[in-house]
Design an enzyme around this catalytic site. Structure first.
Site, PDB file in Angstrom:
ATOM      1  N   HIS A  56      -1.660  -6.460   6.620  1.00 18.20           N
ATOM      2  CA  HIS A  56      -1.036  -7.738   6.961  1.00 18.20           C
ATOM      3  C   HIS A  56      -2.018  -8.849   6.654  1.00 18.20           C
ATOM      4  O   HIS A  56      -3.219  -8.686   6.839  1.00 18.20           O
ATOM      5  CB  HIS A  56      -0.662  -7.761   8.453  1.00 18.20           C
ATOM      6  CG  HIS A  56       0.302  -8.841   8.788  1.00 18.20           C
ATOM      7  ND1 HIS A  56      -0.114 -10.122   9.063  1.00 18.20           N
ATOM      8  CD2 HIS A  56       1.650  -8.844   8.841  1.00 18.20           C
ATOM      9  CE1 HIS A  56       0.957 -10.863   9.302  1.00 18.20           C
ATOM     10  NE2 HIS A  56       2.038 -10.117   9.175  1.00 18.20           N
TER      11      HIS A  56
ATOM     12  N   ASP B 158       6.920  -3.436   9.895  1.00 17.30           N
ATOM     13  CA  ASP B 158       7.902  -2.734   9.068  1.00 17.30           C
ATOM     14  C   ASP B 158       7.691  -1.225   9.038  1.00 17.30           C
ATOM     15  O   ASP B 158       8.561  -0.495   8.558  1.00 17.30           O
ATOM     16  CB  ASP B 158       7.857  -3.274   7.639  1.00 17.30           C
ATOM     17  CG  ASP B 158       8.365  -4.696   7.574  1.00 17.30           C
ATOM     18  OD1 ASP B 158       9.385  -4.964   8.222  1.00 17.30           O
ATOM     19  OD2 ASP B 158       7.745  -5.534   6.903  1.00 17.30           O
TER      20      ASP B 158
HETATM   21  N1  ACO Z   1      -2.136  -0.012   0.808  1.00 17.83           N
HETATM   22  C1  ACO Z   1      -3.312   0.098   0.150  1.00 17.83           C
HETATM   23  N2  ACO Z   1      -4.212  -0.900   0.026  1.00 17.83           N
HETATM   24  C2  ACO Z   1      -3.891  -2.071   0.582  1.00 17.83           C
HETATM   25  C3  ACO Z   1      -2.693  -2.278   1.289  1.00 17.83           C
HETATM   26  C4  ACO Z   1      -1.801  -1.193   1.400  1.00 17.83           C
HETATM   27  N3  ACO Z   1      -0.645  -1.312   2.052  1.00 17.83           N
HETATM   28  N4  ACO Z   1      -2.660  -3.543   1.755  1.00 17.83           N
HETATM   29  C5  ACO Z   1      -3.789  -4.136   1.353  1.00 17.83           C
HETATM   30  N5  ACO Z   1      -4.545  -3.258   0.649  1.00 17.83           N
HETATM   31  C6  ACO Z   1      -5.856  -3.500   0.082  1.00 17.83           C
HETATM   32  C7  ACO Z   1      -5.759  -4.218  -1.247  1.00 17.83           C
HETATM   33  O1  ACO Z   1      -5.671  -3.317  -2.331  1.00 17.83           O
HETATM   34  C8  ACO Z   1      -7.048  -4.998  -1.259  1.00 17.83           C
HETATM   35  O2  ACO Z   1      -8.102  -4.120  -1.590  1.00 17.83           O
HETATM   36  P1  ACO Z   1      -9.423  -4.632  -2.377  1.00 17.83           P
HETATM   37  O3  ACO Z   1      -9.968  -5.783  -1.560  1.00 17.83           O
HETATM   38  O4  ACO Z   1     -10.295  -3.433  -2.370  1.00 17.83           O
HETATM   39  O5  ACO Z   1      -8.930  -5.069  -3.720  1.00 17.83           O
HETATM   40  C9  ACO Z   1      -7.241  -5.396   0.213  1.00 17.83           C
HETATM   41  O6  ACO Z   1      -6.553  -4.386   0.960  1.00 17.83           O
HETATM   42  C10 ACO Z   1      -6.663  -6.745   0.574  1.00 17.83           C
HETATM   43  O7  ACO Z   1      -5.309  -6.757   0.143  1.00 17.83           O
HETATM   44  P2  ACO Z   1      -4.560  -8.083  -0.267  1.00 17.83           P
HETATM   45  O8  ACO Z   1      -3.300  -7.734  -0.987  1.00 17.83           O
HETATM   46  O9  ACO Z   1      -5.495  -9.026  -0.944  1.00 17.83           O
HETATM   47  O10 ACO Z   1      -4.294  -8.680   1.171  1.00 17.83           O
HETATM   48  P3  ACO Z   1      -3.130  -9.616   1.544  1.00 17.83           P
HETATM   49  O11 ACO Z   1      -3.493 -10.252   2.806  1.00 17.83           O
HETATM   50  O12 ACO Z   1      -2.778 -10.502   0.420  1.00 17.83           O
HETATM   51  O13 ACO Z   1      -1.922  -8.557   1.717  1.00 17.83           O
HETATM   52  C11 ACO Z   1       0.052  -7.538   2.303  1.00 17.83           C
HETATM   53  C12 ACO Z   1      -1.090  -8.466   2.745  1.00 17.83           C
HETATM   54  C13 ACO Z   1       0.814  -8.153   1.127  1.00 17.83           C
HETATM   55  C14 ACO Z   1       1.014  -7.389   3.469  1.00 17.83           C
HETATM   56  C15 ACO Z   1      -0.533  -6.148   1.887  1.00 17.83           C
HETATM   57  O14 ACO Z   1      -1.240  -5.579   2.968  1.00 17.83           O
HETATM   58  C16 ACO Z   1       0.551  -5.181   1.383  1.00 17.83           C
HETATM   59  O15 ACO Z   1       0.915  -5.233   0.205  1.00 17.83           O
HETATM   60  N6  ACO Z   1       1.081  -4.317   2.290  1.00 17.83           N
HETATM   61  C17 ACO Z   1       2.167  -3.427   1.915  1.00 17.83           C
HETATM   62  C18 ACO Z   1       3.492  -4.184   1.969  1.00 17.83           C
HETATM   63  C19 ACO Z   1       3.922  -4.476   3.386  1.00 17.83           C
HETATM   64  O16 ACO Z   1       3.901  -3.608   4.257  1.00 17.83           O
HETATM   65  N7  ACO Z   1       4.384  -5.723   3.607  1.00 17.83           N
HETATM   66  C20 ACO Z   1       4.892  -6.169   4.904  1.00 17.83           C
HETATM   67  C21 ACO Z   1       3.940  -7.118   5.565  1.00 17.83           C
HETATM   68  S1  ACO Z   1       4.559  -7.616   7.133  1.00 17.83           S
HETATM   69  C22 ACO Z   1       5.756  -8.732   6.772  1.00 17.83           C
HETATM   70  O17 ACO Z   1       5.676  -9.501   5.860  1.00 17.83           O
HETATM   71  C23 ACO Z   1       6.923  -8.767   7.623  1.00 17.83           C
END
Ligand code: ACO
Length: 426
Positions: free
Chosen positions: A304, A361
């Site tokens: 998140h 979620d």
């Molecule tokens: N699985 C694996 N790795 C992940 C995940 C994940 N679900 N989420 C984040 N990471 C990693 C990224 O690869 C990144 O790694 P790095 O720094 O080594 O490159 C690091 O964690 C940071 O990730 P970002 O995408 O930069 O973080 P951001 O804050 O932008 O992402 C997000 C948040 C989009 C929710 C992300 O965690 C994700 O894609 N999760 C899966 C989708 C999801 O469950 N979305 C629902 C969110 S809740 C809502 O909106 C209601």
């Protein structure tokens, strides 16, 4: 005295006021930065940018706190109804019994939709995603129900109209997608029970309302009711800042919520668990894929932007999953899989170092499955829940004398000026 931060650039120092919120969170006010220094800020994904001050929702991502108008979401989930929480968010305080009764009457009065709207449903191609349909239908409401003159009228009538009709529209889309008769709202049923009845009642199989499922839906919607400046809420505020009507702003919010990185994740989680089962590969295999930077696969329902600890909503939903499935004597293999995946991920160094915990979620699809909601309607369920938050945020922005047209800047990195080349000389 107001605190200030200083910025020194090319020998000049600029004082930037520091704004402090109720809970001690601080932000640098850069609203005069460009005017005084010629500089702008760059912040991809707005991860460090506050777009507004707001009195609606407080969340602390490090401590896992979520409060609506100051009240912890755990208390609301335990004691409130979705209808009352919607009132709290939109109006700012909990209603008296008289106010709540009046709100119920308004919701009931507004629950029917214009019969001509049925024609729209018939013309969407088969297989259209319900989120696309809902976004279009909410936008279409504007043509059936014109805007009102004053904000008071707008709040009383348009807001209740939206809250009530979205629920009817969503159930209608489900019925029509199955080629079944539309079930009309009933005045004797609560907000949540009414929705379930419109979804599942049928002339050949009357729906028996189960109070456990009504309660589960009530909690599910309360937990989704607002989440401050997330992607869809920011879309509502931004689109609304052009002074477009409320229906169009909410329609934009629904479109933004559809994405799998945002609200669409509840559908994506269940599909991911089903894909894992179908593949015959181990859970560990998918965890390894999620950790591989070269692989676009991510563990849906994990991570998140704000929460760097367990999402407080996920905690409540996880407990509720166990309780509801237990009571209904349903055994869902996806719940066991989800728990196993959570256990493996939370022990894994990658997930620990990246602060990746289950978000709202991760378990919500399981509860929606237990209620009987089809997978492609999961994000619609989220949208109905988020509606009070979108409306409250839109109203707050409209009431804010500082609220301007949202128009970010950019740093241009394309080609410098060059001449047009006629087509034969290229
Ligand atoms: N699985 C694996 N790795 C992940 C995940 C994940 N679900 N989420 C984040 N990471 C990693 C990224 O690869 C990144 O790694 P790095 O720094 O080594 O490159 C690091 O964690 C940071 O990730 P970002 O995408 O930069 O973080 P951001 O804050 O932008 O992402 C997000 C948040 C989009 C929710 C992300 O965690 C994700 O894609 N999760 C899966 C989708 C999801 O469950 N979305 C629902 C969110 S809740 C809502 O909106 C209601």
């Amino acid at each position: 005295m107001t605190e200030a931060a200083t910025l020194t650039y090319q020998g000049k120092t600029y004082e930037l006021p520091v704004i402090e919120g109720t809970e001690g969170e601080k932000g640098i006010d850069i609203s005069r930065l460009r005017q005084t220094s010629g500089l702008i800020t760059l912040d991809s994904g707005y991860a460090n940018t506050g777009s507004c001050t707001s009195a609606i929702t407080f969340m602390d991502g490090e401590k896992g706190i979520l409060r609506y108008r100051g009240i912890p979401v755990e208390q609301l989930a335990r004691h409130s109804s979705f209808r009352e929480t919607a009132y709290l968010l939109v109006r700012g305080s909990l209603p008296t019994r008289k106010e709540l009764n009046r709100f119920s009457v308004l919701l009931n009065d507004a629950s029917l939709v214009h019969e001509d709207m049925k024609v729209f449903y018939q013309n969407f191609p088969k297989g259209s995603h319900p989120m696309g349909i809902l976004s279009s239908m909410v936008n279409a409401l504007r043509s059936f129900y014109p805007e009102l003159q004053t904000m008071e009228e707008e709040i009383d009538i348009t807001v209740t109209r939206l809250l009530s009709k979205v629920r009817t529209l969503a159930a209608m889309s489900y019925k029509m997608s199955r080629g079944h008769t539309v079930v009309y709202p009933r005045p004797d049923l609560s907000y949540c029970a009414n929705f379930l009845n419109m979804m599942f009642d049928s002339p050949v199989k009357p729906y028996e309302i189960d109070e456990d499922l009504v309660e589960a839906l009530n909690v599910f919607w309360i937990l989704h009711a607002d989440h401050e400046q997330n992607c869809s809420t920011s879309a509502v505020r931004m689109v609304g800042s052009g002074r477009v009507n409320l229906y169009a702003a909410i329609s934009a919010g629904i479109a933004a919520l559809w994405g799998p990185l945002h609200g669409g994740a509840n559908q994506a989680v269940v599909e991911m668990l089903q894909d894992i089962t179908a593949s015959g590969k181990s859970m560990q295999h998918y965890i390894e894929r999620a950790k591989d930077r070269q692989d676009p696969f991510r563990l849906m329902g994990f991570g998140h932007r704000v929460y760097k600890t367990y999402d407080p909503r996920a905690k409540i939903i996880k407990v509720m999953c166990d309780r509801v499935l237990d009571k209904l004597k349903i055994s869902d293999p996806l719940l066991d899989m989800a728990k196993e995946m959570e256990e493996i991920a939370l022990r894994d160094d990658y997930f620990i170092e990246h602060n990746l915990y289950p978000n709202v979620d991760f378990y919500s699809g399981i509860i929606l499955r237990a209620i009987g909601i089809p997978t492609n309607m999961f994000t619609v369920m989220f949208a109905i829940g988020r509606l009070p938050g979108w409306i409250a945020q839109w109203k707050e922005s409209m009431d804010d004398p500082q609220w301007k047209l949202c128009r970010p800047r950019q740093i241009y990195v394309g080609p410098a000026e060059r001449d047009y080349t006629p087509v034969d000389q290229r």
